[in-house]
Design a protein around this motif. Structure first.
Motif, PDB file in Angstrom:
ATOM      1  N   ASP A 178       0.843  -1.186   0.000  1.00 36.75           N
ATOM      2  CA  ASP A 178       0.000   0.000   0.000  1.00 36.75           C
ATOM      3  C   ASP A 178       0.884   1.243   0.000  1.00 36.75           C
ATOM      4  O   ASP A 178       2.118   1.150  -0.023  1.00 36.75           O
ATOM      5  N   ILE A 224      -0.012  -5.821   1.758  1.00 37.63           N
ATOM      6  CA  ILE A 224      -1.448  -6.026   1.941  1.00 37.63           C
ATOM      7  C   ILE A 224      -1.947  -7.278   1.229  1.00 37.63           C
ATOM      8  O   ILE A 224      -3.084  -7.690   1.427  1.00 37.63           O
ATOM      9  N   GLY A 256       1.304   3.132  -3.753  1.00 34.09           N
ATOM     10  CA  GLY A 256       1.507   1.701  -3.596  1.00 34.09           C
ATOM     11  C   GLY A 256       2.057   1.081  -4.863  1.00 34.09           C
ATOM     12  O   GLY A 256       2.044   1.688  -5.938  1.00 34.09           O
TER      13      GLY A 256
END
Length: 276
Positions: A145, A151, A202
């Motif tokens: 991210d 993530i 990101g």
């Protein structure tokens, strides 16, 4: 059970015997890297370039002069071209020329390479693999991210350093190493090197994990080549065709390095193979 030493060290993947440098004649080809940052304006022109690693003054000046001439496609955010900054990892080759001189060529360039945080914990070595004295190289897809936290994690390719009796057994070993790597990577953090209009964004990267077992008192000799049996490739559910068009041989990825897959920086002219 014998005590083993577990290493997560950089290992190159080769499937053929290493040639002897001393048996060859002629002038060697030299390789080096230039690592720095570049900042571009809304028009895609280079506003500034900073070299971060130490190179010979003449080479440093040559790299600086050439990078400052690069032109990028303007980076657009919300319909407006913006100022942007990214890291530049330049791979160079000094090719022998006439009269013991060298010409410097670009062999690869990588933009926006995130750096692994020092606090990241190494994965746990699968106990069954320790018993079998089996090693592996796992390449993971990591989705980061805008803060640099992982993530999402997916396995891309896992290669074993030993041959299994069957493909079913090999897949079981690969899955074991992947499970270990994924569990660790979910808690990893990276320092991002690409900003658009002053804000980090990101990214998606390839990241390697090397699993190596060594007997105490019997470390692997320096420079010894290590063979791996490449496993199948897996595309991530959020991957794109452009992300798979990686020019770098992923077997050269070192422990802690990354291969970014969606940098916003695009050169108007291909510089690979260009002589500086």
């Amino acid at each position: 059970m014998k005590p083993y030493k577990f290493l997560f060290s950089a290992i190159a993947i080769f499937s053929f015997a290493a040639p002897s440098v001393f048996a060859q004649k002629g002038t060697p080809t030299l390789e080096l890297e230039a690592i720095g940052d570049v900042r571009i304006g809304a028009d895609g022109q280079v506003l500034d370039y900073t070299l971060k690693n130490n190179l010979a003054p003449a080479i440093s000046a040559l790299v600086d002069k050439n990078v400052r001439k690069w032109t990028f496609d303007p980076i657009v955010v919300d319909g407006k071209a913006v100022i942007a900054k990214t890291s530049v990892h330049l791979y160079l080759k000094a090719v022998p020329a006439q009269q013991d001189n060298y010409s410097l060529q670009i062999t690869n360039v990588i933009f926006g390479e995130p750096k692994m945080a020092a606090k990241n914990q190494a994965p746990k070595y699968p106990p069954a693999a320790v018993q079998a004295r089996l090693g592996a190289k796992v390449i993971l897809w990591l989705k980061l991210d805008k803060s640099g936290d992982v993530i999402d994690v997916q396995p891309y390719q896992t290669s074993l350093d030993g041959r299994a009796a069957t493909e079913v057994e090999a897949e079981r070993w690969r899955a074991l190493f992947e499970k270990s790597g994924i569990a660790a990577a979910k808690n990893w953090h990276y320092d991002l090197n690409e900003t658009l209009n002053g804000k980090t964004v990101g990214t998606t990267v390839f990241a390697p994990i090397n699993y190596v077992v060594e007997l105490p008192g019997k470390p692997r000799p320096a420079g010894e080549w290590k063979a791996f049996l490449p496993g199948p490739l897996h595309t991530g559910p959020w991957s794109t065709t452009n992300q798979l068009a990686v020019t770098r041989d992923l077997s050269t990825l070192q422990q802690g390095e990354t291969q970014p897959l969606d940098s916003h920086f695009r050169l108007k002219e291909d510089v690979i193979g260009k002589t500086l």
